[in-house]
Design a protein around this motif. Sequence first.
Motif, short mmCIF file in Angstrom:
data_model
loop_
_atom_site.label_atom_id
_atom_site.label_comp_id
_atom_site.label_asym_id
_atom_site.label_seq_id
_atom_site.Cartn_x
_atom_site.Cartn_y
_atom_site.Cartn_z
N TRP A 1 11.52 -7.51 1.64
CA TRP A 1 12.17 -8.15 0.75
C TRP A 1 11.06 -8.86 -0.24
N THR A 2 10.14 -9.22 0.57
CA THR A 2 9.16 -9.80 -0.43
C THR A 2 8.45 -8.81 -1.45
N ASP A 3 8.35 -7.64 -0.53
CA ASP A 3 7.45 -6.55 -1.31
C ASP A 3 8.55 -6.13 -2.82
N ALA A 4 9.74 -6.11 -2.49
CA ALA A 4 10.62 -5.41 -3.46
C ALA A 4 10.78 -6.59 -4.37
N ARG A 5 10.83 -7.92 -4.06
CA ARG A 5 11.03 -9.06 -5.04
C ARG A 5 9.81 -9.17 -5.79
N LEU A 6 8.68 -8.98 -5.07
CA LEU A 6 7.51 -8.91 -6.17
C LEU A 6 7.32 -7.80 -7.02
N ARG A 7 8.12 -6.68 -6.87
CA ARG A 7 8.15 -5.60 -7.49
C ARG A 7 9.16 -5.58 -8.56
N GLY A 8 9.98 -6.58 -8.51
CA GLY A 8 10.99 -6.93 -9.46
C GLY A 8 12.44 -6.10 -8.88
N ASP A 9 12.34 -5.50 -8.03
CA ASP A 9 13.54 -4.66 -7.39
C ASP A 9 14.58 -5.58 -6.52
N LEU A 10 15.23 -6.47 -7.29
CA LEU A 10 15.90 -7.68 -6.43
C LEU A 10 16.85 -6.75 -5.75
N GLY B 1 -0.87 6.67 -0.47
CA GLY B 1 0.47 6.15 -0.53
C GLY B 1 1.45 6.54 0.58
N PRO B 2 1.41 8.04 0.61
CA PRO B 2 2.44 8.44 1.46
C PRO B 2 2.15 8.26 3.13
N ALA B 3 0.45 8.29 3.22
CA ALA B 3 0.34 7.79 4.50
C ALA B 3 0.51 6.43 5.08
N ALA B 4 0.45 5.59 4.23
CA ALA B 4 0.63 4.21 4.19
C ALA B 4 2.31 3.88 4.51
N LYS B 5 3.07 4.77 3.76
CA LYS B 5 4.53 4.81 3.65
C LYS B 5 4.99 5.30 5.28
N LYS B 6 4.26 6.15 5.69
CA LYS B 6 4.59 6.88 6.88
C LYS B 6 4.05 5.67 8.04
N LEU B 7 3.08 5.04 7.77
CA LEU B 7 2.58 4.06 8.89
C LEU B 7 3.57 3.03 8.92
N LEU B 8 4.22 2.64 7.65
CA LEU B 8 5.08 1.49 7.67
C LEU B 8 6.31 2.06 8.37
N ASP B 9 6.83 3.22 8.13
CA ASP B 9 7.79 3.73 8.67
C ASP B 9 7.75 3.84 10.31
N ASP B 10 6.66 4.31 10.51
CA ASP B 10 6.25 4.37 12.05
C ASP B 10 6.41 2.88 12.78
N ALA B 11 6.02 1.92 12.00
CA ALA B 11 5.71 0.56 12.66
C ALA B 11 7.28 0.01 12.74
N ALA C 1 0.83 -1.13 -0.23
CA ALA C 1 -0.08 -0.05 0.07
C ALA C 1 0.78 1.11 0.04
N SER C 2 1.94 1.01 0.60
CA SER C 2 2.88 2.39 0.55
C SER C 2 3.29 2.94 -0.74
N HIS C 3 3.19 1.87 -1.97
CA HIS C 3 3.28 2.25 -2.91
C HIS C 3 2.09 2.78 -3.90
N ALA C 4 1.15 2.93 -3.18
CA ALA C 4 -0.13 3.51 -3.88
C ALA C 4 0.13 4.89 -4.45
N PRO C 5 -0.30 5.23 -5.81
CA PRO C 5 -0.08 6.39 -6.41
C PRO C 5 -0.93 7.57 -6.00
#
Lengths: 590, 783
Positions: free
Chosen positions: B418-427, B390-400, B382-386
């Motif tokens: 890792w899983t998220d990045a792998r799924l996005r192809g950012d190995l 997205g930023p709110a989720a990113k903040k939530l993630l960072d806070d967590a 969700a943190s990558h939502a356009p």
Amino acid sequence: MARNNNVHNHVIIEDSALARIKASRVSLTLMALGMAPLLWLFCVMSWGRPAYQFFPLALAGAAVLGWRALKQASSSSAPLPSPAVSGQSSVVRGPNTEVRSPESPWPARSLGLAAGLLFLLANALWSPWLGFVAFLLGLAAVLWSLGGKALVQAFVPVMLILLTILPPPLNGEVTLTLWLRSVAVNTSNSLLDWLQVTHAQDGNTLLLPGKTLLVEEACSGINSFILCNALCLFWGLWQRRSPWWFVFALPATSLFVVLGNIIRITAGAAAFYFRHVDLLSGRPHEIFGLVLLLGYCVLILSFDQCLVFLMYSSHSEPDTAAPQSRAADGQPAALPTGGGSPSLGEAESLASNPQCMPDPLTPRPPASPLGRFGFAGAAGLALVGIGFFAAHLFLGGRHGLAKLPSLSSVRELKFSMPASLAGWQRITADSGDLSWVQTMGVHTVDWSFQHNGLQATLAVDYPLDGFHNVKICYLNNGWQVQSEQELLRVPGGEDLHAIRLELQNATKFALVLHSVVNGQGDWLAPPRSVENRFTETVAAPQTGYRIQMISAGYAPLSPAAEADCLAFFMQARQLLLQQLVEQFGKAAIK
Amino acid sequence: MKQGSSVNTQIDDWLHERPWKLLWYGVPALLAGGLVLLVAILVLSQQTKELNARYDRLAKFLLATRNFEEAKVASLHGLADLKDDRARSQKLYYLALALNGLGRKQEAIQLMNEAAPLDRPGCLEAQLMIAQSLLSSTNVTSEALRGMPLNATNEATETLRNAERHLLNALARDPQSLVANELLGRFYINTHNPAKAQKYLMQIYSAKPETALLLAIVCLETNDQAGALQWAERAVPVYERKVVESAPHYRVEDLQGWQETARIMQTLSANQKPAPLSEATAPSVRADTNAPTQDGSAFWLSIARLLVKQGKYEPALETIEQQIHNPTNPVYGLAIGEVCAAWAGSIPADQQGGSSLRLQLLQKGLTNAPQLLPLQLVLAQASHAPDETGPAAKKLLDDAVAAVTNNEAAAGWQFVLWTDARLRGDLPTARRHLEAAYQLAPQNPLIKNDLAMDLLSGSREDAERALKLIQSLLDQSPEAPGLRDTRGQILAKLGRNEEAAADLEFAAARLPNPQKTQEVLAKVHAALGPTAPQAHPAALLGQARDLASQRKYAEALAKLEPEMRQSPNAAYASAIADICATWAEKTPARQTAERLGIIQKGLGYAPQHAGLMALLLQATHATGDSGPAARKLLDQLVASAVGEDAAAWHLLLGQDARTRGDLSAARQQLQTAYGLAPERTDIKTSLAGVLVAGNRDDWEEGLRLIQPALDEFSDNTEYRNTRGLLLARLGQNKAAAADLEYAVTKLPNPAESRIELAKVYDALGKSQLADQQRRLAASARKP
């Protein structure tokens, strides 16, 4: 030879019915004195029956009709036909040389004899009903004696009106009441269904949410039925309508009354259901009844106009105001052309028709048209009537006038039942909660007993007018009689003087055992045949004391339970009978 | 003419002479006469039956609305005149309920006994109510009943006998009554009479599929574990559906049924001797009382998971909040987190307002279960939502992530990233997170496994390292298919094919989606060369088919069966079944035992082979010993089948019964099949065909079943014929005529349909066409 008209008129007046009555006043007074006790008793009895409480009106109506007949007879231009009285023959000659044969005295004598014998029987049985019948016969005999067949015909309307206050024999009145009520309730039931009023019919009871509407005897419409038919009859007779008019008008009047009663019950139930307005009790009920009665009168008059429209042409329309004036002018009453036959009222006109009257030059009537024979009969009647009354009054103390409400003084008796009887345990005594039992007497004592899960109510109610079948009370309260049986001892077939009733209503079954005893400890029995029923109608009343037991439940009683009930009832009855007779100071118990 | 004129003149004269003004005074009487007439018409036109039915409906409505006073009156309406015992007892029942509502208990009891007599059938509902009351009133246990002699005369047995009589009376009143049959089934379960219990429960199984649970209990009573498992498997989806449909306002009986079914399934699947019904649930399941037994948070968690599985997220969340409602309970947080994760993950990216909802769910989930991996993963995505979330989720993630205080939790977050990045192809980023995760929690099996898998794409050294990592995990869980799969792939990379093949075969047979595994396995087999197991099944199948075409069935089977045993394969199984079916067909009819043996062999490999099923059914009608033997085999197969497999058998049996003219059996079988697989068109259409012989309700039900099939296959002759017959029964003659006209031109033997069409024509007043159809039907029947 010319005659003095004034003299002629004077003679006519002297020879009129009034004159003859005057001449017979002693005999008539004696007759009236003789018949007075039973006729008075008949009036008391009629006053005790709501359906016949209109009898003063009927008597007044009869008097009016009689007065009119008498007046017309007296004011006619010729003397009344003179029946041969006491062996004197009277040659009757019409003014236009028409010669009529003298009327035989035997019809009058036969009627007089029959009236006398019936009167004797009525006194012997102390029966007001027979007394009234004897009075009617006697009246016919006197009329015949005074004015022959013509005068009797003139008084036919009077007789008919008087007959309306005579209750029919063989309990016809009860049968009619039940039928009227059944028609009213059943039809109202259907109409309430059509009006979507949630209700239930249980016999003569209409159940509404929050109200039980018991269609009682008065609600059957019997009072209005008899009264309105009497009014209709009076109107027809007063208006001298043709017999065909009565053929249509009386049934139509009956139909209007039935319809009105159906409307009253239906409207009352619907008003309570939809608006919670109670039209069926208290003042609204009385007002409703009065409005309906007025409505019936309007409908009788209205229907009369319908019949006049159909039966009479505009040229021959009956002149309702005419009869008296015509008669006063000495002119013949107009014969209706539409009816095709003479009206009942025309009997009066015929009696006063000068063309039918004898010659005015007939010998003058005797001092008393009833003659010696009539006088002797009248004296006999007076003797019998007053004698029997005195005997009842002074010797037996049972003159029957105690039926008058003002004179009633019912002795209250004391009854008691043990805590246990025939294996039954008493649970309440004289609780006044007559949840199932139906009573009619002024006083009632009751007890509730139970045994093996069965519950029964035992009750004594008194006084009753002789044997009274409690079945009627249960029928009136919505029960249906499945069977009725007089109990006999097995073996032997000896009469147990008890009646077993099997009742059922929508949900419940009941067994009733009842007996009626008089103050002397004699069991009173229901009339078993037409002869008995007739005897009951005419017989002298006696006070009855009813002992009954009822056990009701949602299922019919088993034979064993019924046997228990019977054993209990017989023992309880014996106990109560002893207490009753002891209180009356009688030692012998039958 | 003269006479006519004379009459007219007389009438004219008569009318002329009427005193018309008097008629006005007669109007009231005329109106009253009209009223009398109207009343007479109303009274005479009354329909007693309709009236009674109206009052019955009214009484029911008033009872339902607790208007007991009016209900009492409505129940009493017409009661005095009712002679029909059935209608009378029904009214007495309503009256008893009304009086009970009015507080007149004693009278209500008496009336109820009148409505439900012991010696004859009374009111169905009253009989059932008294029976239930009697069963509830006795506190005798099932075990006590088992030891009680049959002729015991104590109060408890008398009560039970009376309850049984009431139930049998109820059944006599309505043999199809679901409640009566079910209660009798439960009664006989309690009184340990499984044969009778089964008889009554089977009556209603098709109409009430949840009866499968009781049938499973009956099987348990008779130690028929296979049967119990089969019935329990049938009950599971039924109760699941009911629980899901009613969520979150559950019916206790559904929950109990679901729980008990799951318990039976669990014990039987583990091949354990099933325990008797749990003390807590047994009385309620058996007696159908409403004692709740679900008080554990684990139970409600499983309900929530069931709902999540069905996509019912909101009821799932409500269930947890209402039923567990204890934030200190760890299950509560876990459950909330799971639901929030699933719900948030299910929201499509393009759903209007979806991002906002997702964020709310994530916040709620993280509040309750901050360590839940699926939730963390959804947050990371969700943190990558356009949009603005997205930023709110990113903040939530960072806070967590910042809030994490221990290594294990931090490793968890790194694993998620890792899983998220792998799924996005950012190995590169993914691997950094994975390495960090491994550093933080080197013993975490998930991280180890993923690291091992990632190392596979690297050098041989990486592969060696991966092998070590995975081996350390397998030492702890040697049978884990996922780990065996990973090791197999690593070994394949290292060229240790034989070892790799063993692991991969093990994994391929157990993993839910073994496509990738099979690909690697194929390569391993290829690398192993001739020593490898059959590398070319297509060739083998071709050889076997050649042999079969030469009627060398035994040889064909000999080629395939060993391969099948060595490496189970659907293609081999299907081929063996085909060969068996052909062989059985070609075997002379008199060799019934041999034929049966072949059929049995084929069905052993492919139990749902249509040809073999039909042959087996055919074999059951054979005379001699083979018929019963075939029947026995058939019964075994039917009993062991579950779900759609069982439905297929019941369909076949239903069709067979219909062909034999046994419509009752056909209906029962087809209704069972329908209960098992309500979506199958062939079952629905077959059932509709049988329902033509039923009553009006059946016809309407049949129409409901056949219509979807016709929507899909509008020109199907059989379906059109069935619909035409149903419409004709329902009196929809025009529509029926259209269908039947179509059907009679295409059916191979349309005689019956022609007769029906003739009746339809009669009803439409087309007598000529009707006669024509009758003639055609008669000629078609001639030999």
